[in-house]
Design a protein around this motif. Structure first.
Motif, PDB file in Angstrom:
ATOM      1  N   LEU A1077       0.826  -1.205   0.000  1.00  0.00           N
ATOM      2  CA  LEU A1077       0.000   0.000   0.000  1.00  0.00           C
ATOM      3  C   LEU A1077       0.858   1.251   0.000  1.00  0.00           C
ATOM      4  N   VAL A1078       1.912   1.254   0.806  1.00  0.00           N
ATOM      5  CA  VAL A1078       2.710   2.478   0.954  1.00  0.00           C
ATOM      6  C   VAL A1078       3.839   2.549  -0.059  1.00  0.00           C
ATOM      7  N   GLY A1079       3.872   1.603  -1.015  1.00  0.00           N
ATOM      8  CA  GLY A1079       4.910   1.651  -2.033  1.00  0.00           C
ATOM      9  C   GLY A1079       6.258   1.228  -1.476  1.00  0.00           C
ATOM     10  N   PRO A1080       7.338   1.744  -2.067  1.00  0.00           N
ATOM     11  CA  PRO A1080       8.666   1.288  -1.655  1.00  0.00           C
ATOM     12  C   PRO A1080       9.119   1.902  -0.339  1.00  0.00           C
ATOM     13  N   GLN A1081       8.428   1.593   0.737  1.00  0.00           N
ATOM     14  CA  GLN A1081       8.799   2.071   2.062  1.00  0.00           C
ATOM     15  C   GLN A1081       8.841   0.875   3.015  1.00  0.00           C
ATOM     16  N   ASN A1082       9.255   1.145   4.270  1.00  0.00           N
ATOM     17  CA  ASN A1082       9.480   0.036   5.201  1.00  0.00           C
ATOM     18  C   ASN A1082       8.224  -0.753   5.557  1.00  0.00           C
ATOM     19  N   ALA A1083       7.080  -0.096   5.585  1.00  0.00           N
ATOM     20  CA  ALA A1083       5.863  -0.775   6.032  1.00  0.00           C
ATOM     21  C   ALA A1083       5.231  -1.576   4.902  1.00  0.00           C
ATOM     22  N   GLN A1084       5.906  -2.654   4.500  1.00  0.00           N
ATOM     23  CA  GLN A1084       5.298  -3.578   3.557  1.00  0.00           C
ATOM     24  C   GLN A1084       4.210  -4.345   4.314  1.00  0.00           C
ATOM     25  N   GLY A1085       3.426  -5.140   3.608  1.00  0.00           N
ATOM     26  CA  GLY A1085       2.472  -6.005   4.299  1.00  0.00           C
ATOM     27  C   GLY A1085       1.112  -5.385   4.570  1.00  0.00           C
ATOM     28  N   LEU A1086       0.821  -4.240   3.957  1.00  0.00           N
ATOM     29  CA  LEU A1086      -0.496  -3.631   4.116  1.00  0.00           C
ATOM     30  C   LEU A1086      -1.225  -3.696   2.781  1.00  0.00           C
ATOM     31  N   ASP A1087      -2.464  -4.163   2.829  1.00  0.00           N
ATOM     32  CA  ASP A1087      -3.293  -4.177   1.633  1.00  0.00           C
ATOM     33  C   ASP A1087      -4.631  -3.562   1.994  1.00  0.00           C
ATOM     34  N   TYR A1088      -4.854  -2.368   1.506  1.00  0.00           N
ATOM     35  CA  TYR A1088      -6.155  -1.741   1.701  1.00  0.00           C
ATOM     36  C   TYR A1088      -6.538  -1.122   0.362  1.00  0.00           C
ATOM     37  N   PHE A1089      -7.272  -1.893  -0.419  1.00  0.00           N
ATOM     38  CA  PHE A1089      -7.685  -1.467  -1.754  1.00  0.00           C
ATOM     39  C   PHE A1089      -6.483  -1.068  -2.599  1.00  0.00           C
ATOM     40  N   ASN A1090      -5.429  -1.881  -2.501  1.00  0.00           N
ATOM     41  CA  ASN A1090      -4.267  -1.697  -3.379  1.00  0.00           C
ATOM     42  C   ASN A1090      -4.692  -2.018  -4.808  1.00  0.00           C
ATOM     43  N   ASN A1091      -4.109  -1.305  -5.744  1.00  0.00           N
ATOM     44  CA  ASN A1091      -4.375  -1.643  -7.139  1.00  0.00           C
ATOM     45  C   ASN A1091      -3.741  -2.998  -7.450  1.00  0.00           C
ATOM     46  N   PRO A1092      -4.362  -3.772  -8.336  1.00  0.00           N
ATOM     47  CA  PRO A1092      -3.904  -5.157  -8.536  1.00  0.00           C
ATOM     48  C   PRO A1092      -2.569  -5.272  -9.262  1.00  0.00           C
ATOM     49  N   GLY A1093      -1.971  -6.450  -9.144  1.00  0.00           N
ATOM     50  CA  GLY A1093      -0.771  -6.781  -9.906  1.00  0.00           C
ATOM     51  C   GLY A1093      -1.150  -7.252 -11.303  1.00  0.00           C
ATOM     52  N   ILE A1094      -0.148  -7.487 -12.114  1.00  0.00           N
ATOM     53  CA  ILE A1094      -0.434  -7.852 -13.504  1.00  0.00           C
ATOM     54  C   ILE A1094       0.269  -9.135 -13.916  1.00  0.00           C
ATOM     55  N   LYS A1095      -0.320  -9.766 -14.929  1.00  0.00           N
ATOM     56  CA  LYS A1095       0.367 -10.805 -15.668  1.00  0.00           C
ATOM     57  C   LYS A1095       0.506 -10.285 -17.091  1.00  0.00           C
ATOM     58  N   SER A1096       1.524 -10.724 -17.794  1.00  0.00           N
ATOM     59  CA  SER A1096       1.699 -10.182 -19.134  1.00  0.00           C
ATOM     60  C   SER A1096       2.215 -11.224 -20.115  1.00  0.00           C
ATOM     61  N   TYR A1097       1.960 -10.934 -21.381  1.00  0.00           N
ATOM     62  CA  TYR A1097       2.386 -11.771 -22.496  1.00  0.00           C
ATOM     63  C   TYR A1097       3.073 -10.857 -23.494  1.00  0.00           C
ATOM     64  N   GLY A1098       4.232 -11.254 -23.985  1.00  0.00           N
ATOM     65  CA  GLY A1098       4.898 -10.329 -24.893  1.00  0.00           C
ATOM     66  C   GLY A1098       5.894 -10.974 -25.823  1.00  0.00           C
ATOM     67  N   LEU A1099       6.352 -10.129 -26.732  1.00  0.00           N
ATOM     68  CA  LEU A1099       7.356 -10.530 -27.710  1.00  0.00           C
ATOM     69  C   LEU A1099       8.518  -9.562 -27.606  1.00  0.00           C
ATOM     70  N   ARG A1100       9.726 -10.093 -27.787  1.00  0.00           N
ATOM     71  CA  ARG A1100      10.896  -9.222 -27.743  1.00  0.00           C
ATOM     72  C   ARG A1100      11.808  -9.558 -28.910  1.00  0.00           C
ATOM     73  N   LEU A1101      12.296  -8.531 -29.549  1.00  0.00           N
ATOM     74  CA  LEU A1101      13.206  -8.705 -30.676  1.00  0.00           C
ATOM     75  C   LEU A1101      14.531  -8.052 -30.317  1.00  0.00           C
ATOM     76  N   ASN A1102      15.601  -8.774 -30.576  1.00  0.00           N
ATOM     77  CA  ASN A1102      16.918  -8.246 -30.298  1.00  0.00           C
ATOM     78  C   ASN A1102      17.745  -8.388 -31.564  1.00  0.00           C
ATOM     79  N   VAL A1103      18.237  -7.260 -32.089  1.00  0.00           N
ATOM     80  CA  VAL A1103      19.009  -7.288 -33.328  1.00  0.00           C
ATOM     81  C   VAL A1103      20.337  -6.575 -33.093  1.00  0.00           C
ATOM     82  N   GLY A1104      21.400  -7.211 -33.520  1.00  0.00           N
ATOM     83  CA  GLY A1104      22.712  -6.575 -33.469  1.00  0.00           C
ATOM     84  C   GLY A1104      23.201  -6.358 -34.887  1.00  0.00           C
ATOM     85  N   ILE A1105      23.666  -5.129 -35.180  1.00  0.00           N
ATOM     86  CA  ILE A1105      24.135  -4.826 -36.535  1.00  0.00           C
ATOM     87  C   ILE A1105      25.630  -4.507 -36.454  1.00  0.00           C
TER      88      ILE A1105
END
Lengths: 1105, 468
Positions: A1077-1105
């Motif tokens: 809830l409080v973001g990157p601070q010491n008091a982790q472990g609080l959930d009060y209507f926190n916005n949800p986490g995500i799952k993702s699907y993606g593609l990545r292209l890596n080109v070296g020239i």
């Protein structure tokens, strides 16, 4: 901006200046012991900065000064080789494979390169190629699971949400427990800058999901991150690195690197979805006592989902402003259609993340450069949220002469974010969304509710009266579509950091290095609440606007003398002496306007009253330091360090302090003559002891007047100036703090030991570390009895200890001649923390949270205790005794647990252990990889669940009306507070608890509102296990074969399909338990209507020239 | 070549030495707070104290006590719990904290700054406000820290004083305050309080009346079975607030940063009901007033608005700029009536004061002829065969007049009228209506030895000393 131009100009001058002419040309061919040619070998004239690399055919050419004696050939995976030059102008070299990588060099504190085998402490290295896997563009979140003992918590799935990192437990209470971030030798800022107008005393319980400045770095620019875990590794960094350090080395152009120009292109696109949402009931509609109450009904019944069964309800089809489907009527009413329950999941959309970066690098014998441009564009799963980031980076180095090398790097970052309100905030997205009874459609039947005002506005243009469409008829909680449109939060960031370095090789054995660098940014936030928004910033939805401008600048200078000497065949040594100067200045300007005149006009000029504040704070430090290393036969290494520090944050008499470290590394396989042994060729034992001092925060040694405010836990309160009169107070609401002019430095002493073992040609390697740390004189704001007149007083008081184990096991179970390889790696760590003592007579300290669910430091327990009200036990002093079940038949809670009036420890947020499993299958250009992260144990206060159960939308309330008998013993507390029970007559009170035969009672609204949820009832039922097993990543990469690539005149082409967070196994009933809830601070472990986490699907292209 | 090397090395070592040769001020100057004034004159401390007391009394204290006396009814969230006596120690942290820090520590600092610079008027106001806040605190909790409080780090664990001894200290503070106010005119006008005094605009005579009013209140509290205290109350009351124009009260503001506490609570929380016949919980107060056709009901409570929007507190106390009243003229008249009853019995003097009190209350609320006369004709007489019965008349009218004022709870605890029964489903209903607050959780956590010395404390026991 002017600074940026100056730095860039200097850098260009450096890159393009020409080096001196050289004396003699040496050429040759480099081959492997199996006969194949070796491209990319670094060739260095020993004792100088002159170097080159071999070409595709293994050929090299280098200019060698007349007085040079040897050439050094270096390639990762091969044993480093030194060859005498002599009179020959042609030197061919055969290099041997080094499966053990004993010569591997790692970057340590202050950017000093050291052989890994010489280190008497644990470090772990993460290559840049591992930091782009998830496509998130956030290098910090990519570290998750890759380093033993590194705990990474992403606060939410919002674009630009913060990432919390912690190593080896909590060493300080109110300061930061996150590691120092160092980019190319310069510490950079990783602060979270925020102002939460919805919780003036609450430290970020509402507002938006805040970020931290560590997320700014473009992961494509990172060559590697060395994780320095403990004080022994970071002793030379001192104060800022008491919680470890992330030594980030960026990609650069190196003088003598590969000739010509090369281009690297990285591109990824991913789709994001919410990965877990709290469980909800979908059976009962809006209202109370099984009776339907509409949004416009009088009284408070409409606030709840304790209404009738949805099967009994229908829409009459008469569209109105509150519901386009019509009024809700009993099923079977003529002309009506059965209602379709609202699904809150429909609110979320598919987020998209695009990450593109292109880098151009080139070099000749004397100079090298690299330029990169990165662009990230992300839209969130919450509509209208986004994050855009552009980075430009330029680095280069040149050998001005064969003694002097100059290098530099500069990075410019520009980002913007649009975020949605969250948390404890009546304008929060999740709060309004999840409390909505499922008979009310937040989208009002619109196909595009996020941009269709008919979903959330009653009258347009906004006129008078309650113009917001929500399930409570206007007041209460914002319709989530209203909040994303009418409560904008926008942030702009401009940041530049960089460094310049000169290395002068005074003698073969002595180099002088001077490095100076800085990190400067401005961060501007504009947050507004429209008229009719419900956020608690103003009564009656009057609207308001908040402008916050943060500025931070910090500069760091190091002068280092680096000396190396080989005394004889057995002994060699090195000595480093240095001087450091560090200065930091931060400021904030805040402007708030209240009571808008014109709806939807989000501008300060639209306000009827104003408030402003400014704050400045700075730190200056200087230090002397030294490191001496003694090497016996390349198998026994002793390292001693010391740092003497002076700081501005302590008073003049206490501002200077010294701390030392000693470490020993013994490569015992060398001593035992096992280095050629195929089964057990490498074993190292290491042991170290270190101390690190830490100063106070700026301005902690004084007590200051502040503009006065008065508020309570329920209202926004009053602030000065009032009626035109400025007013000041030292007690500052309920957060008044007494400064302490007598503070002395904190100290953390650490003992660390472990071993690194390698078996079977490095097919199995094991690193194990045990550490024990004790932090004493920890400075913190000791909470005091309000009767002292203040809420806190600063003292050197607390003692904290941490001890733990870190294991990392890397294996290659299968490696076939046809190229098939299976790698399987494990990281595991367990940290045991204890807040040994706080302050005499002080049992606990609030870190952050709510009355019914908060994180505390409690003396004698690990940091991060969830403290709250519990069920009354039959023995009030023994929390494990039976629960006291109410035996008063006239109480509404008869037969249910009773609630104690004092708070109790209910669980701890720290996990029992964390671990990860990563595996890769490689075959003919294909790589299939997976990473599983495990967090075992660690409690979370699920305040979301508590509130939802109270309002009747929570999943467990679906079973309303069912009966049960509670385990416990009958009784109650009498007027004097003693445990008693009723005799058979129901009137006479008898001492002590009564029978354990408890009555069967119906679990209805009273139970869920007062006993079974923590919203206003006890905290105890909503403390949940936050452990999880998560398939963090699954990816398949295909790299085009070299021949094919070369035909396209390219160097490298690879395509990756990846999936993040697609499987989550947890007992936690809220959003993804990786949440804060409080973001990157010491008091982790609080959930009060926190916005949800995500799952993702993606593609990545890596080109070296 | 060698020389150049030595030069470079010398320069290098020289640079390193510079780092250590910095003056101490190089460091300490970086730590100065440029955003805090080093001295604040009394004129910028007084308004903070007045607003803090007003906001604290009109906030948690008014909400909690009005729910206990059933002048209001908590209907949802935390307020619903409080209404049925479900309180934990944490529920009192904010109120206790505001009383001690925002109100009394600020007042104590204000007093010291005023005294040090020789501001008599400010010094007098500080003492009177301190006396008033202390009285609010003692009447809610009984024994509390005072003599060892407000000492910062010099005493982090202030012990608790006996409530009775704090009552003596309140009287002393009031006397000292009155004495200081009498010396106010010795100061040059520049040193006298002015417009920054939101209560009386620097009017010393009015402050002196307020000082006597506090004393009258403190004496009448102790008058149960003690005619001597009643006599002292009478003496002080006759020197106290002489008209409604001199009511001690703080007015809040329509500016967004200065709205009153009830207005903010109703707008931001909306968890408390005011009206009779409102759902789900009608107020006992509303029932009493409608049952006696009291014209004040319609002025104080807007039942139509409560049904429509949930906010039933009418304009007089419910607006953004409504007053929070400390002590009013009608209270002084009630004290005279009660003290007269307790000393001389049901005499015409008691009746006169009683009628004055009701009339003053109605006039303040804008109720004029004939509504006031009609009500007085029905309910305006002190009736009863015994003094105890006569006191019930006063008790009832005090209950009506002290709307949302914590004094209503104090008056009920002393007189025991009107008869209140705990709401349905209350926790510990068999113990009746609570007689005191429990100590806050912060005291158990940070001042454990001192608060534990008070023994087990519940909402019913031990009672404040004058309540036995």
């Amino acid at each position: 901006m002017r600074k940026i131009i100056t730095i860039t100009a200097l850098l260009l001058a450096v890159v393009f200046s020409r080096a001196d002419a050289q004396d003699k040309q040496v050429t040759g061919k480099i081959t492997s012991s199996d006969g194949s040619t070796l491209p990319g070998v670094t060739v260095i004239v020993t004792g100088t900065t002159i170097g080159t690399t071999s070409d595709m055919d293994g050929m090299y050419r280098i200019s060698v000064p007349a007085d040079a004696t040897t050439l050094k050939f270096i390639l990762v995976g091969m044993k480093t080789k030194e060859v005498a030059i002599g009179s020959s102008s042609s030197i061919d070299v055969v290099m041997e494979t080094d499966v053990l990588r004993l010569d591997e060099v790692v970057v340590t504190a202050l950017g000093i390169d050291r052989e890994k085998k010489a280190l008497g402490y644990s470090t772990q290295n993460v290559g840049g190629d591992q930091l782009n896997n998830s496509g998130s563009g956030n290098a910090l979140s990519e570290l998750s699971g890759k380093v033993a003992g590194l705990e990474v918590i992403n606060s939410s799935g919002d674009p630009g949400a913060g990432t919390y990192i912690q190593m080896r437990g909590v060493t300080t209470l109110t300061g930061t427990n996150q590691p120092l971030m160092v980019v190319d030798g310069i510490p950079i800022d990783n602060s979270s800058n925020f102002f939460d107008p919805t919780n003036l005393n609450g430290g970020g319980l509402g507002g938006v999901s805040i970020d931290n400045r560590g997320i700014d770095i473009n992961p494509s620019d990172i060559e590697s991150i060395t994780v320095l875990k403990g004080p022994a590794a970071t002793a030379l960094y001192g104060i800022e690195a008491a919680s470890g350090a992330l030594i980030i080395t960026t990609k650069k152009g190196h003088a003598g690197g590969k000739k010509g120009i090369s281009v690297e292109l990285n591109s990824s696109a991913s789709m994001d979805k919410a990965n877990q949402l709290p469980t909800l009931q979908n059976i009962y509609g809006q209202g109370n006592n099984y009776k339907y109450y509409s949004p416009t009904s009088a009284g408070s019944n409409k606030k709840f989902s304790w209404g009738p069964h949805m099967d009994s309800l229908a829409w009459d089809g008469n569209s109105n402003v509150w519901d386009s489907h019509g009024n809700i009527v009993p099923i079977g009413t003529a002309g009506s259609t059965p209602i379709t329950p609202y699904n809150p999941e429909d609110f979320f959309v598919t987020g998209n993340t695009y990450n593109n970066s292109i880098a151009v690098s080139g070099s000749n014998d004397n100079s090298g450069y690299r330029m990169s441009i990165g662009n990230m564009s992300q839209t969130g799963i919450i509509p209208l949220t986004d994050y855009y980031k552009n980075t430009v980076s330029l680095s280069g180095e040149t050998n001005i002469s064969r003694k002097l090398r100059v290098s530099g790097t500069v990075t410019y970052i520009k980002s913007s974010q649009d975020k949605a309100q969250q948390g404890s905030n009546t304008s929060g997205v999740m709060l309004g969304l999840l409390r909505t009874p499922h008979t009310f459609d937040n989208s009002n039947g619109s196909s595009h509710p996020a941009t269709d005002s008919s979903a959330y506005v009653l009258a347009s243009p906004l006129a008078s009266g309650w113009a917001q469409r929500n399930y409570r008829g206007g007041p209460g909680y914002d319709n989530p579509y209203w909040t994303i449109n009418m409560n904008p939060f926008h942030q702009d960031l401009d940041r530049v950091y960089g460094s310049m370095q000169g290395d002068y090789k005074l003698y073969d054995w002595m180099t002088l290095t001077y490095r100076i660098g800085g990190d400067i940014y401005t961060q501007s936030q504009k947050e507004a609440y429209n008229i009719f928004s419900n956020a608690g910033i103003q009564s009656g939805g009057a609207g308001g606007i908040f402008l916050n401008d943060y500025y931070n600048s910090q500069y760091n200078s190091d002068f280092i003398i680096n000396m190396k000497k080989k005394f004889n065949d057995d002994f060699s040594g090195s000595l480093i002496l240095g001087q450091n100067y560090f200065t930091q200045y931060g400021s904030v300007r805040q402007m708030a306007g209240y009571t808008f005149a014109i709806p939807t006009f989000f501008d300060l000029s639209n306000s009827q009253s104003f408030q402003s504040a400014e704050g400045e704070a700075g730190v200056r430090r200087s230090a002397w330091y030294g490191e001496g290393e003694l090497d016996y036969k390349s198998q026994l290494y002793l390292t001693l360090t010391g740092r003497d520090e002076t700081t501005s944050t302590l008073s003049a008499s206490n501002d200077n302090f010294f701390y030392p470290s000693a470490s020993l590394s013994w490569v015992f396989t060398e001593s035992l003559g096992l280095s050629s042994n195929k089964t057990f060729p490498y074993g190292k034992f290491r042991i170290s002891y270190a101390g690190v001092g830490k100063d106070a925060l700026a301005q902690e040694n004084g007590t200051y007047y502040k503009p006065a405010t008065v508020n309570d836990g329920f209202t926004g309160g009053v602030s000065f100036p009032f009626n035109g009169f400025p007013g000041y107070s030292t007690t500052n609401g309920l957060v008044g703090q007494l400064g302490n002019p007598n503070l002395v430095p904190e100290h953390t002493n650490s003992f660390e030991t472990g071993f690194d073992l390698s078996f079977l040609q490095n097919r199995i390697s094991l690193n194990a570390t045990y550490y024990s740390e004790k932090s004493t004189n920890v400075i913190f704001a000791v909470p005091t009895s309000y009767a002292t007149g203040w809420s806190y007083a600063i003292f050197n008081a607390a003692t904290l200890t941490n001890h733990g184990i870190e294991l990392s096991l890397n294996t290659t179970p299968v490696k076939l001649k046809n190229g098939f390889q299976w790698d399987l790696n494990f990281n595991w760590s367990k940290n045991t923390n204890s807040v040994d003592s706080l302050y005499n007579g002080v049992k606990n300290q609030l870190i952050a949270g709510f009355q019914n669910g908060a994180i505390y430091a409690v003396a004698g327990q690990p940091f991060g205790v969830i403290y709250g009200s519990a069920y009354q036990r039959s023995n009030p002093t023994d929390q494990s005794s039976a629960i006291l079940i109410d035996d008063n038949k006239s109480d509404a809670g008869y037969g249910m647990p009773t609630v104690a009036t004092q708070t109790t420890a209910l669980g701890n947020i720290q996990p029992d252990w964390i671990g990860s499993i990563t595996t890769n299958f490689t075959f003919k250009g294909f790589t299939l990889g997976a990473q599983i992260d495990i967090r075992h144990g660690g409690k979370i206060w699920n305040g979301t669940q508590g509130a939802l159960d109270y309002f009747g939308t929570g999943g467990p309330t679906a079973s309303r009306g069912s009966s049960q008998a509670f385990a416990g013993v009958l009784g109650h507390l009498n007027a004097s507070g003693q445990v008693v029970h009723y005799a058979a007559d129901g009137v006479t009170e008898l001492a002590g608890p009564g029978s354990s035969s408890t009555p069967t009672v119906v679990l209805g609204e009273y139970y869920w509102q007062n006993i079974g949820s923590s919203f206003i009832g006890p905290t105890e039922p909503d403390v949940q296990d936050g452990g999880y097993v998560k398939l963090r990543q699954l990816s398949l990469t295909y790299s085009l074969p070299t021949l094919c690539v070369q035909k396209m005149h390219l160097q490298k082409v690879s395509l990756t399909f990846f999936m993040n967070n697609i499987i989550l196994s947890t007992k936690y009933t809220g959003v993804d338990p990786e949440t804060s809830l409080v973001g990157p601070q010491n008091a982790q472990g609080l959930d009060y209507f926190n916005n949800p986490g995500i799952k993702s699907y993606g593609l990545r292209l890596n080109v070296g020239i | 070549m060698k020389n150049i090397k030595y030069l470079v090395l010398t320069l290098a070592i020289g640079m390193m030495l510079i780092g250590s040769s910095c003056k101490k001020t190089f460091y300490t100057d970086a730590n100065i707070n440029h955003n805090a004034p080093s001295y604040v004159p009394p004129a910028n401390l007084l308004p903070v104290v007045e607003i803090a007391i007003g906001y604290t009394q009109g906030g948690d204290l008014s909400r909690y006590t009005s729910m206990l006396t059933q002048q209001t009814a908590g209907v949802s969230r935390q307020s619903a719990a409080y209404y049925t006596y479900i309180f934990t120690g944490q529920d009192f942290d904010g109120l206790w904290g505001n009383l001690y820090t925002s109100c009394m520590e600020n007042c104590s600092n204000y007093m010291q700054v005023a005294d040090a610079a020789g501001y008599n008027g400010h010094g007098g106001i500080a003492r009177i406000l301190m006396a008033y806040t202390l009285q609010l605190t003692v009447d809610a909790w009984g024994n509390v820290p005072y003599s060892q409080a407000f000492k910062g780090v010099a005493n982090l664990n202030p012990s608790y004083d006996q409530a009775q001894s704090i009552y003596s200290a309140i009287l002393q503070l009031a006397d000292d305050g009155i004495a200081k106010m009498n010396m106010d005119t010795l100061n040059s006008p520049a040193l006298q309080p002015g417009a920054e005094d939101f209560i009386y605009g620097g009017n010393a005579a009015a402050w002196i009346q307020f000082g006597h009013a506090i004393k009258a209140r403190v004496y009448i509290h102790q008058s149960k079975n003690n005619p001597a205290m009643a006599a002292s109350a009478l003496t002080e009351a006759n020197m106290a607030i002489s008209s409604s124009a001199n009511n001690a009260q703080v007015l809040f503001s329509t500016a967004g940063t200065g709205n009153g506490p009830w207005f903010q609570f109703n707008g931001q929380r909306d968890d408390i009901n005011f009206a009779f016949q409102a759902y789900p919980q009608q107020t006992t107060y509303g029932a009493f007033l409608t049952g006696s056709n009291d014209p004040r009901y319609g002025v104080l409570i807007d039942s139509a608005a409560e049904l429509a929007t949930g906010v039933g507190l009418a304009a007089y106390y419910g607006n953004a700029n409504s007053p929070v009243e400390f002590i009013t003229y009608e209270e002084i008249q009630f004290i005279i009536a009660e003290a007269t009853l307790r000393t001389a019995g049901n005499t015409p003097a008691a009746q006169t004061a009683f009628t004055n009190a009701i009339t003053a209350n109605m006039t303040k609320l804008g109720i004029t002829f004939p509504a006031d006369s009609a009500y007085l004709a029905m309910h305006g007489s002190i009736t009863g065969a015994t003094v105890a019965n006569a006191l019930d008349s006063v008790g009832y009218q005090e209950y009506v007049a002290y709307y949302l004022n914590p004094e209503a709870w104090t008056s009920w605890r002393r007189i025991g009228y009107p008869v209140l029964t705990p709401p349905a489903g209350s926790q510990g209903a068999s113990n009746g209506v609570p007689h005191r607050f429990i100590y806050p959780q912060t005291e158990y956590s940070y001042n454990g030895a001192a608060v534990n010395a008070q023994g087990t404390v519940t909402l019913w026991s031990p009672k404040v000393f004058w309540d036995n």
